[in-house]
Structure formats: structure tokens, C-alpha cells
Motif scaffolding. Structure first.
Motif, PDB file in Angstrom:
ATOM      1  N   ALA A 151       8.317  -3.032  17.060  1.00 42.58           N
ATOM      2  CA  ALA A 151       8.081  -1.987  16.066  1.00 42.58           C
ATOM      3  C   ALA A 151       6.628  -1.554  16.212  1.00 42.58           C
ATOM      4  CB  ALA A 151       8.343  -2.504  14.654  1.00 42.58           C
ATOM      5  N   ASN A 152       6.392  -0.289  16.530  1.00 42.88           N
ATOM      6  CA  ASN A 152       5.014   0.145  16.755  1.00 42.88           C
ATOM      7  C   ASN A 152       4.524   1.149  15.724  1.00 42.88           C
ATOM      8  OD1 ASN A 152       6.330   2.500  17.621  1.00 42.88           O
ATOM      9  ND2 ASN A 152       6.209   1.898  19.770  1.00 42.88           N
ATOM     10  N   LYS A 153       5.265   1.353  14.655  1.00 39.97           N
ATOM     11  CA  LYS A 153       4.824   2.236  13.575  1.00 39.97           C
ATOM     12  C   LYS A 153       4.784   1.505  12.241  1.00 39.97           C
ATOM     13  CE  LYS A 153       4.321   6.047  15.944  1.00 39.97           C
ATOM     14  NZ  LYS A 153       5.211   7.201  15.809  1.00 39.97           N
ATOM     15  N   GLN A 154       5.810   0.720  11.964  1.00 38.04           N
ATOM     16  CA  GLN A 154       5.896  -0.034  10.724  1.00 38.04           C
ATOM     17  C   GLN A 154       6.496  -1.409  10.997  1.00 38.04           C
ATOM     18  OE1 GLN A 154       8.164   2.566   8.025  1.00 38.04           O
ATOM     19  NE2 GLN A 154       6.354   2.711   6.750  1.00 38.04           N
ATOM     20  N   GLN A 155       6.279  -2.307  10.059  1.00 32.89           N
ATOM     21  CA  GLN A 155       6.856  -3.647  10.169  1.00 32.89           C
ATOM     22  C   GLN A 155       7.421  -4.059   8.823  1.00 32.89           C
ATOM     23  OE1 GLN A 155       4.094  -6.940  10.853  1.00 32.89           O
ATOM     24  NE2 GLN A 155       5.561  -7.910  12.223  1.00 32.89           N
ATOM     25  N   PHE A 156       8.619  -4.641   8.836  1.00 35.00           N
ATOM     26  CA  PHE A 156       9.247  -5.159   7.629  1.00 35.00           C
ATOM     27  C   PHE A 156       8.491  -6.418   7.206  1.00 35.00           C
ATOM     28  CE2 PHE A 156      13.030  -7.818   6.076  1.00 35.00           C
ATOM     29  CZ  PHE A 156      12.879  -7.395   4.769  1.00 35.00           C
ATOM     30  N   VAL A 157       7.946  -6.419   5.991  1.00 33.66           N
ATOM     31  CA  VAL A 157       7.101  -7.539   5.574  1.00 33.66           C
ATOM     32  C   VAL A 157       7.583  -8.268   4.329  1.00 33.66           C
ATOM     33  CG1 VAL A 157       5.014  -6.624   6.653  1.00 33.66           C
ATOM     34  CG2 VAL A 157       5.534  -5.996   4.279  1.00 33.66           C
ATOM     35  N   GLY A 158       8.535  -7.708   3.570  1.00 34.99           N
ATOM     36  CA  GLY A 158       8.930  -8.412   2.362  1.00 34.99           C
ATOM     37  C   GLY A 158      10.215  -7.914   1.728  1.00 34.99           C
ATOM     38  N   ASP A 159      10.878  -8.842   1.052  1.00 39.65           N
ATOM     39  CA  ASP A 159      12.099  -8.557   0.307  1.00 39.65           C
ATOM     40  C   ASP A 159      11.772  -8.726  -1.176  1.00 39.65           C
ATOM     41  OD1 ASP A 159      14.662  -8.241  -0.573  1.00 39.65           O
ATOM     42  OD2 ASP A 159      15.456 -10.093   0.298  1.00 39.65           O
ATOM     43  N   ILE A 160      11.995  -7.678  -1.981  1.00 41.39           N
ATOM     44  CA  ILE A 160      11.706  -7.756  -3.417  1.00 41.39           C
ATOM     45  C   ILE A 160      12.808  -8.588  -4.078  1.00 41.39           C
ATOM     46  CG2 ILE A 160      11.206  -6.474  -5.519  1.00 41.39           C
ATOM     47  CD1 ILE A 160       9.281  -5.989  -3.117  1.00 41.39           C
ATOM     48  N   ILE A 161      12.430  -9.752  -4.604  1.00 41.51           N
ATOM     49  CA  ILE A 161      13.443 -10.651  -5.157  1.00 41.51           C
ATOM     50  C   ILE A 161      13.457 -10.674  -6.681  1.00 41.51           C
ATOM     51  CG2 ILE A 161      13.542 -12.133  -3.134  1.00 41.51           C
ATOM     52  CD1 ILE A 161      11.640 -14.068  -4.518  1.00 41.51           C
ATOM     53  N   ASP A 162      12.406 -10.101  -7.316  1.00 40.12           N
ATOM     54  CA  ASP A 162      12.380 -10.092  -8.775  1.00 40.12           C
ATOM     55  C   ASP A 162      11.267  -9.153  -9.238  1.00 40.12           C
ATOM     56  OD1 ASP A 162      13.085 -10.669 -11.351  1.00 40.12           O
ATOM     57  OD2 ASP A 162      12.587 -12.816 -11.259  1.00 40.12           O
ATOM     58  N   ARG A 163      11.210  -8.955 -10.534  1.00 39.88           N
ATOM     59  CA  ARG A 163      10.176  -8.132 -11.151  1.00 39.88           C
ATOM     60  C   ARG A 163       9.926  -8.667 -12.548  1.00 39.88           C
ATOM     61  NH1 ARG A 163      11.757  -2.129 -12.883  1.00 39.88           N
ATOM     62  NH2 ARG A 163      13.070  -3.403 -14.224  1.00 39.88           N
ATOM     63  N   ASP A 164       8.661  -8.756 -12.926  1.00 43.10           N
ATOM     64  CA  ASP A 164       8.368  -9.095 -14.313  1.00 43.10           C
ATOM     65  C   ASP A 164       7.732  -7.872 -14.969  1.00 43.10           C
ATOM     66  OD1 ASP A 164       5.706  -9.077 -13.501  1.00 43.10           O
ATOM     67  OD2 ASP A 164       5.546 -11.258 -13.415  1.00 43.10           O
ATOM     68  N   ALA A 165       7.112  -8.064 -16.098  1.00 47.89           N
ATOM     69  CA  ALA A 165       6.609  -6.921 -16.862  1.00 47.89           C
ATOM     70  C   ALA A 165       5.513  -6.156 -16.146  1.00 47.89           C
ATOM     71  CB  ALA A 165       6.090  -7.406 -18.222  1.00 47.89           C
ATOM     72  N   ASP A 166       4.776  -6.817 -15.258  1.00 46.07           N
ATOM     73  CA  ASP A 166       3.633  -6.115 -14.667  1.00 46.07           C
ATOM     74  C   ASP A 166       3.535  -6.235 -13.156  1.00 46.07           C
ATOM     75  OD1 ASP A 166       3.083  -8.780 -14.629  1.00 46.07           O
ATOM     76  OD2 ASP A 166       1.113  -8.651 -15.569  1.00 46.07           O
ATOM     77  N   GLY A 167       4.645  -6.559 -12.481  1.00 42.14           N
ATOM     78  CA  GLY A 167       4.550  -6.606 -11.032  1.00 42.14           C
ATOM     79  C   GLY A 167       5.850  -6.944 -10.330  1.00 42.14           C
ATOM     80  N   LEU A 168       5.828  -6.817  -8.998  1.00 39.17           N
ATOM     81  CA  LEU A 168       6.970  -7.114  -8.143  1.00 39.17           C
ATOM     82  C   LEU A 168       6.793  -8.475  -7.492  1.00 39.17           C
ATOM     83  CD1 LEU A 168       7.249  -3.664  -6.303  1.00 39.17           C
ATOM     84  CD2 LEU A 168       8.721  -4.481  -8.161  1.00 39.17           C
TER      85      LEU A 168
ATOM     86  N   LYS B 191       3.055 -11.865  -5.532  1.00 40.10           N
ATOM     87  CA  LYS B 191       3.294 -10.851  -6.545  1.00 40.10           C
ATOM     88  C   LYS B 191       2.370  -9.663  -6.297  1.00 40.10           C
ATOM     89  CE  LYS B 191       3.100  -9.987 -11.548  1.00 40.10           C
ATOM     90  NZ  LYS B 191       2.912 -10.594 -12.878  1.00 40.10           N
ATOM     91  N   ILE B 192       2.928  -8.453  -6.389  1.00 36.60           N
ATOM     92  CA  ILE B 192       2.146  -7.222  -6.276  1.00 36.60           C
ATOM     93  C   ILE B 192       2.058  -6.594  -7.667  1.00 36.60           C
ATOM     94  CG2 ILE B 192       2.035  -4.926  -5.259  1.00 36.60           C
ATOM     95  CD1 ILE B 192       3.497  -5.962  -2.847  1.00 36.60           C
ATOM     96  N   PRO B 193       0.880  -6.652  -8.307  1.00 39.38           N
ATOM     97  CA  PRO B 193       0.735  -6.083  -9.652  1.00 39.38           C
ATOM     98  C   PRO B 193       0.939  -4.566  -9.641  1.00 39.38           C
ATOM     99  CG  PRO B 193      -1.067  -7.584  -9.153  1.00 39.38           C
ATOM    100  CD  PRO B 193      -0.345  -7.336  -7.864  1.00 39.38           C
ATOM    101  N   PHE B 194       1.532  -4.043 -10.721  1.00 40.88           N
ATOM    102  CA  PHE B 194       1.770  -2.607 -10.814  1.00 40.88           C
ATOM    103  C   PHE B 194       0.474  -1.815 -10.955  1.00 40.88           C
ATOM    104  CE2 PHE B 194       6.109  -3.676 -12.728  1.00 40.88           C
ATOM    105  CZ  PHE B 194       6.757  -3.459 -11.528  1.00 40.88           C
ATOM    106  N   THR B 195      -0.322  -2.146 -11.951  1.00 40.91           N
ATOM    107  CA  THR B 195      -1.464  -1.312 -12.333  1.00 40.91           C
ATOM    108  C   THR B 195      -2.501  -1.212 -11.228  1.00 40.91           C
ATOM    109  OG1 THR B 195      -1.142  -1.926 -14.645  1.00 40.91           O
ATOM    110  CG2 THR B 195      -3.263  -0.954 -14.044  1.00 40.91           C
ATOM    111  N   GLU B 196      -2.944  -2.355 -10.705  1.00 41.15           N
ATOM    112  CA  GLU B 196      -3.989  -2.337  -9.690  1.00 41.15           C
ATOM    113  C   GLU B 196      -3.566  -1.574  -8.434  1.00 41.15           C
ATOM    114  OE1 GLU B 196      -2.954  -4.826 -11.419  1.00 41.15           O
ATOM    115  OE2 GLU B 196      -4.517  -6.291 -11.906  1.00 41.15           O
ATOM    116  N   ASN B 197      -2.279  -1.539  -8.172  1.00 42.01           N
ATOM    117  CA  ASN B 197      -1.785  -0.871  -6.970  1.00 42.01           C
ATOM    118  C   ASN B 197      -1.169   0.499  -7.255  1.00 42.01           C
ATOM    119  OD1 ASN B 197      -2.199  -2.986  -4.808  1.00 42.01           O
ATOM    120  ND2 ASN B 197      -1.073  -4.173  -6.338  1.00 42.01           N
ATOM    121  N   GLN B 198      -1.417   0.995  -8.473  1.00 36.99           N
ATOM    122  CA  GLN B 198      -0.968   2.340  -8.883  1.00 36.99           C
ATOM    123  C   GLN B 198       0.537   2.513  -8.716  1.00 36.99           C
ATOM    124  OE1 GLN B 198      -3.579   4.867  -6.517  1.00 36.99           O
ATOM    125  NE2 GLN B 198      -5.103   4.879  -8.148  1.00 36.99           N
ATOM    126  N   LEU B 199       1.275   1.507  -9.171  1.00 36.50           N
ATOM    127  CA  LEU B 199       2.729   1.535  -9.074  1.00 36.50           C
ATOM    128  C   LEU B 199       3.416   1.627 -10.428  1.00 36.50           C
ATOM    129  CD1 LEU B 199       3.281  -1.236  -6.367  1.00 36.50           C
ATOM    130  CD2 LEU B 199       3.684   1.205  -6.076  1.00 36.50           C
TER     131      LEU B 199
END
Length: 456
Positions: A352-369, A418-426
Motif C-alpha cells: 500500500a503506497n498511499k494509505q495503510q489500514f491502522v485500526g478497527d473501531i471497537i467502541d466509543r465512550d462519551a468523549d472518544g473512539l 483512545k482517540i479523543p473527540f475534542t482535541e482531534n476536532q471530531l
């Protein structure tokens, strides 16, 4: 009428992601009688039965490939082994052998049968023959041009035709190859292809003896010798995983004998196939990941819907497919090409020379993935959140480990972050994901430096 989008499913999860991202149907392999023995989760009948039931509950179709070239032993056991499969009520069987087709027709006359690509239908007379035999769909050979496909559709307007539009190509006529069986005694026509055409070989100087044998120019001698015609230049190939095993290779007026085709990508021709009335557009890849199933379904779903709506083809769809590991892309036989344009002589494995699969979203809480990490990513990476209803691109500015401590890197497989929503503008996009979108959301990163030389 829109053509059906048909996706591969080697696992239950791949099936679910294909459906979520737009596939109308999937195809899976029957135990013992399909051409994908390895990585086939559906070799367990209970898994297949559950999958067929789930597909029908979603209003989708499930086809079962039963398309090997059977020897007598498998012919004798075939009908008995088919009984539980027929009881599952699949939407069709994909078959290639005339004898097995005859047996199914006699025993279960109402079961729809699709002629496998392994049967190599390359002309309208062949299509009419199988139509008269009661088959409901013909999967056309991959060796046809767009013009030839159109001619067959015109000559056979009342027969469903299916065309491959994406995936690996084979050096033999639609997969009827002996190379794997010759190299290491695993017959591709029995479902055991080892992709010997894509192995990484190195060249050893060789000479031809007066008896016609090809041997190493500088011994030690090979384990076995192959008698071949006299040619101008001779080599013995050695695959890194098989040290000391030398295989003869040479080039004469017919070409070279070890080939590695680029992958088929025909999303740009979806409108053409739709306009001519093709019934089904098929994606290859039953041994591929659930991410592959999702991405290809998403891209080809968009292409089919845009074609039906009269929307001009979006070149971004080509780039979206670059996120998948590939060997370089080709249009295959659909258009005229110089022979070398289909071959990848630089490497056999997919990259893959443009993008790479890096994660599967398995859950979400109130402020992040919550992300099950598949490959390394880190702060400041450009990420893309892929969901059934749309994709979201953002730059990673904040990341937490499973203890909710700030970290700079998601190291790789086996980690949860975990990827927080606010800090990452999500917060306005990912924060509003539906339950369905969250269940099937995937994460990719842009590749800053190509993983391998870009192939043209």
C-alpha cells in the motif's frame, strides 16, 4: 437497473463489512469443493449456515462457490456433501464442472446455478449453450475486452452476465493454472494455489549439457534436473524460502514462464458495464481482509450509484483504491495494452503506497473512539475514519493508551488506544456516529513515504 455489487467473503466478518459498505451479495467457498481452501472460515458448515441466514435477514444474497475440477473421488461424495449446503438455501451455486452441474440439475432442479469463471466462457455461443442447460447466470472470463463483453450481452440479452472488475489476476486463463502444482505439488484447480507466479526468485547462471539437461554453471548440482528445449539464455531460479531447490527458467519466442500480473482495477468502467446491462460486477479476494472487503465495496458502491444517477466519474475513487495493498493496477484485458503493462516484474507481494489500514473501531465512550490497533500510527499523522455513511479526514493531535494516559504512538497490533473527540476536532462528526457506523468504522493513515517503489 443497477448491476449487483458482488463482494468476496472468506470470513463471516468480511461478509458483514462488505454488506455494511454497500455490497448486494457475497460469495463464499463450499468445504472441499471451492478454489480457496486456505483462509476460508466457511469450511465449517455451521458458520456458513449462520452467514446465509444473516444475509437473508438483511435482504442480501449469498452465493456458494462449488467450482473445483473434481477427480472421481470427489464426484462420488459430492451429492452427499451437498445436501446440508442445499438445505441452507443459498441464492445460487457457482459451478464449473459439467458433470457436477448435471448432477445438481438432476437432484435439485430448482437450485440456481451460476457458471464459474473457471469454465472460461469467452463467447456468446458458450453462453447460449449453458443457458439452454438451465443456468441462470454466466460469469464471463477475465480475458475479454469491453467490446467482446458488449457483443455477448447484445447476443444474449435475456441471460444474466457477471464481470470481474477488481482483484488479483492470474497468468492462466481465469485461474486454470498448473504452476503451483508443478512447483510444489499443490494443485490450484483443487483449491490449493500457492501463488508460485508471485514468488521472489533469484537467478543462478546455468548451462545446458549435451543430453539437454539444464544444470548450475557452478555446482553444487540441483536436486533434480529438468529437460528443456535448447534456448539462447538459461537460468536456474532459487526461491529464498526453498534454498538449494533450483528451478529452470528460460525465455523463447513465446515469452517468459514466471509471471506476476498487476491487480485488476476497473472502477472507471462501471458506468460502461452498467449502461450495457451487465447484471453483476464482481470483486475478487476471498483470502483478503475485512478492510479490503469494506474498502472495495465502498468504492464500487459509489461508482455504481453515481453511474445510475448520471454523475460524472470521480477520479478520487481510483485513489481510494490505492489505500489497499496492491501489486500495481491494470485494466487487464478490457483495453488494449502492451504486454509489459500488465506485468509487475519488480515485486510479487502487495504493498500500500498511499494509505495503510491502522485500526478497527471497537467502541466509543462519551468523549472518544476506542481503537484496536492493527498497524503503527502516531501524533500528527493524517488519519481517515471510514464509515458506511461517509469518511472523515483529520490530523491526530491527541492520543491516549488504555489507561487513558497521553501517548505519542499507537505501537501496532495488540494495543488498544483512545482517540479523543475534542482535541482531534471530531466532536461534530465522529461524535455523532450511529451505532451501525460505529460497529463498522475503520481507521487508516496516509503513508508519507511509499512502502515500495511506485509501479507504473
Amino acid at each position: 437497473m443497477k448491476p449487483e455489487l458482488l463482494s468476496p467473503a472468506g470470513t463471516h466478518k468480511a461478509m458483514q463489512y462488505a454488506y455494511a459498505f454497500g455490497a448486494d451479495a457475497v460469495y463464499a467457498g463450499q468445504p472441499r469443493y471451492s478454489l480457496r481452501v486456505r483462509e476460508n472460515e466457511f469450511n465449517k458448515l455451521e458458520v456458513m449456515a449462520e452467514a446465509v441466514e444473516e444475509a437473508h435477514s438483511l435482504g442480501k444474497k449469498f452465493y456458494i462457490a462449488s467450482n473445483i475440477a473434481p477427480h472421481n473421488l470427489k464426484v462420488r461424495s459430492y451429492l452427499k456433501n451437498m445436501e446440508p449446503v442445499i438445505d441452507m438455501k443459498p441464492d445460487a451455486l457457482i459451478m464449473s464442472d459439467p458433470g457436477l452441474i448435471m448432477m445438481v440439475r438432476e437432484r435439485w432442479p430448482d437450485v440456481p446455478i451460476h457458471l464459474s469463471v473457471q469454465a472460461n466462457a469467452v463467447n456468446y455461443a458458450t453462453v447460449k449453450f449453458w443457458q439452454n442447460f438451465g443456468l441462470s447466470r454466466i460469469i464471463l472470463s477475465r480475458e475479454l475486452s469491453i467490446k467482446e463483453v458488449a457483443e455477448i450481452q447484445e447476443e444474449c440479452p435475456d441471460m444474466e452476465l457477471e464481470v470481474f472488475v477488481h482483484g488479483a489476476l492470474c497468468i492462466a486463463y481465469s485461474g486454470r493454472c498448473l504452476l503451483s502444482g508443478y512447483m510444489n505439488h499443490r494443485d490450484s484447480n483443487q483449491g490449493n494455489c500457492t501463488n508460485a507466479c508471485r514468488w521472489d526468485y533469484k537467478v543462478n547462471d546455468a548451462v545446458q549439457t549435451l543430453e539437454g539437461d539444464i544444470v548450475l554453471k557452478n555446482p553444487p548440482p540441483p536436486k533434480s534436473q529438468q529437460q528443456l528445449p535448447i534456448v539462447d539464455q538459461l537460468f536456474l531460479l532459487e526461491e529464498p524460502q526453498r534454498p538449494g531447490e533450483y528451478m529452470p527458467a528460460y525465455e523463447d519466442e513465446h515469452g517468459t514462464y514466471i509471471m506476476n500480473s498487476k491487480d485488476l482495477r476497473a472502477v472507471q468502467h462501471v458506468k460502461t458495464f452498467s449502461d450495457m446491462g451487465i447484471s453483476s460486477l464482481k470483486i475478487e479476494g476471498r483470502t483478503k481482509s475485512f478492510f479490503y472487503a469494506a474498502r472495495t465495496a465502498q468504492v464500487y458502491r459509489k461508482a455504481i450509484d453515481d453511474a445510475a444517477a448520471g454523475i460524472e466519474f470521480n477520479d478520487n475513487l481510483l485513489e481510494m483504491l490505492d489505500s489497499l495493498s496492491n501489486r500495481g493496477y491494470t485494466e487487464g484485458f478490457f483495453q488494449r495494452h502492451a504486454s509489459e503493462s500488465m506485468q509487475n516484474y519488480e515485486q510479487g507481494r502487495s504493498v500500500a503506497n498511499k494509505q495503510q489500514f491502522v485500526g478497527d473501531i471497537i467502541d466509543r465512550d462519551a468523549d472518544g473512539l476506542i481503537v484496536d490497533v492493527k498497524n503503527k500510527f502516531e501524533l500528527n499523522d493524517e488519519l481517515e475514519l471510514m464509515t458506511p455513511t461517509g469518511n472523515i479526514v483529520f490530523q491526530l493531535k491527541s492520543l491516549l493508551n488504555k489507561k487513558f494516559e497521553s501517548v505519542d504512538v499507537a505501537p501496532g497490533s495488540g494495543h488498544v488506544v483512545k482517540i479523543p473527540f475534542t482535541e482531534n476536532q471530531l466532536e461534530e462528526s465522529a461524535g455523532q456516529l450511529s451505532e451501525h457506523d460505529q460497529q463498522f468504522a475503520l481507521l487508516m493513515k496516509s503513508v508519507k513515504t511509499p512502502a515500495a517503489t511506485t509501479l507504473v
